[in-house]
Design a protein around this motif. Sequence first.
Motif, short mmCIF file in Angstrom:
data_model
loop_
_atom_site.label_atom_id
_atom_site.label_comp_id
_atom_site.label_asym_id
_atom_site.label_seq_id
_atom_site.Cartn_x
_atom_site.Cartn_y
_atom_site.Cartn_z
N HIS A 438 -6.14 -10.84 -0.98
CA HIS A 438 -7.27 -11.37 -1.89
C HIS A 438 -6.73 -11.19 -3.20
CE1 HIS A 438 -9.98 -11.35 1.43
NE2 HIS A 438 -9.79 -10.22 1.79
N LEU A 461 -8.96 -11.60 -6.07
CA LEU A 461 -9.73 -12.70 -6.04
C LEU A 461 -11.24 -12.43 -5.23
CD1 LEU A 461 -7.24 -15.35 -4.51
CD2 LEU A 461 -8.24 -15.30 -6.83
N LYS A 468 -11.70 -17.63 -8.11
CA LYS A 468 -12.32 -17.41 -6.87
C LYS A 468 -13.06 -18.53 -6.46
CE LYS A 468 -15.49 -14.75 -4.17
NZ LYS A 468 -16.46 -13.36 -4.10
#
Length: 552
Positions: A438, A461, A468
């Motif tokens: 992420h 993220l 995002k």
Amino acid sequence: MEEQAQIQETEEGSNILYGVDAWVDYLKDKPFPVRASSLKRLKILLSKDSTMISHLTALVRSDPVLCLHVVRAAEKKHAAKGSHVTSIEHAVSSLGMDPLTQLAKTLQPVKLNPSSVQQKQYLRTVANSHHAAVQARTWQQMKQLPFTEEVYLASLFYSIGLWALWLNAPLHMHKVRVKIWEENIDPTLAEHDILGCTMQQISMGLSEHWGFSELTLQAQDPDTSPSKGLLNKLHQRALSDPRLSEEELRELNHLTQERHFPIKLANWLSLIVSRGWRTTRNIKTTDIISDYLGLDTDKTLALLHTLCAEASREYHAPGTLAPAAEMLMISSSYPNNYKLGKRELELLTPKYPIPEKPKPKPKKKKTPTLAKPKEQVLTHIPETLLDEVIYKQIVERFVKDYHLYTKPAHIIQGLMQGLVQGLGLQRIALNLVNTKSHKMKAAQVVGIEKDHPFASYQIDLQIPSIFKKLCDKPACTWITNENKQQYTKLMPDAYSSQLPENDCLMMSIFRDKVPVAIIYADAGETGLPFTAFHHQRFRYLCSAATLALKRM
């Protein structure tokens, strides 16, 4: 509450509180004051020969801060054996009377100050954590699941970082609240801007240092938090939405069966209802809880209200609004005591660390060029391609396939070539997306200095931001002077402060519905604004790259 901060300013901000490591190092040994009444009762019980473990357990359970001290002391003892505390009774019995007596001598009482917003926020945060713990424990009992007491402790300490921050960094929390309530910044992004990390990361770091159980760490781990899309699917399942596929239902069943799920759910509830019981978010959360417990909505709401009232009776600090009091309040958009008052700010500023950030490297100032004749002054970048042949060639290779493009990296490099040599954009940043960790991290830049923040920028993220959003689906964002203020609210301050004077473009690149990169482009620090000509061709070239990746 009035302990002075011990952070000293040093050269180049080496002791600036920014980032999870700095915060954990600063907060890990700070004391947590206990309610004077709880401390007095503890000392009285320890002085009596007739006191039993059950008496001490009941007292420790009634005060979350006292519980924290006892569990931390017991975890130190269990660390040598490689085990963990599984309940409050386990912690009390593991210590025994003499260590508890020694512990009681080291604890500090809270000196209540009815005019202190910092103290009220600290005590209310503790009360919210207790509310979450009571909810999670009851849900476990209703579903007849094991590890009820361990879930209770993990729920209680889920937001331990928030306790510590209001207690030891009120000026930072003041800044965070101003961003949330006055600038309408997402709470997680506001925390990241001011603290350099999220509250959840600080909580997890403290729990790791104090040796808390694996379940506590799992619950606090940001990687175990469901995405916004998954939460929406949970709500769909609660409403028996027929659009959910069997695979999606299996994924949701797996999520709700995780041991940490009720811990997160209970803490989300306590945080949401602390801002009002009649919000849309609370209605959705109640639906999810109703589905989780297998109850209808009315019974679920009655249960949540009852447990909230019980938690408020068990732990209440005079002068502090109890969680249950929110049920009686008329819904209002005005948040009470969300920030420190002017007088309190003046009193606390000399005693606690000042919010600071590592200073970014200053932008290089270009030497001014001679002014052009008036007839040559341009208001926008000319609507022409730098090299039309290269641009069309790259597009054709993406759309019609090209035998030398055998790896995704070949397509990405072809895209960079098309943007720079074909479209003629001055500065490009290729940010690669790692969906497993992420993270988004800058991998290549063109026209940007190596020491520029964009050349090494990276972001989590899971933090709500424009990055995002771009990773949710292929999308192109054109930031201009007219909409810059709107978009900078969706960016970390460290990124938005480096944007050029005029326009910039951003677009996400996907492969098989998975984001692989985010392309950033502009015309330089002081470049002229783009037009729809550049926006359309930038978007078309990036979309063609996504199409080419899809065919691989």
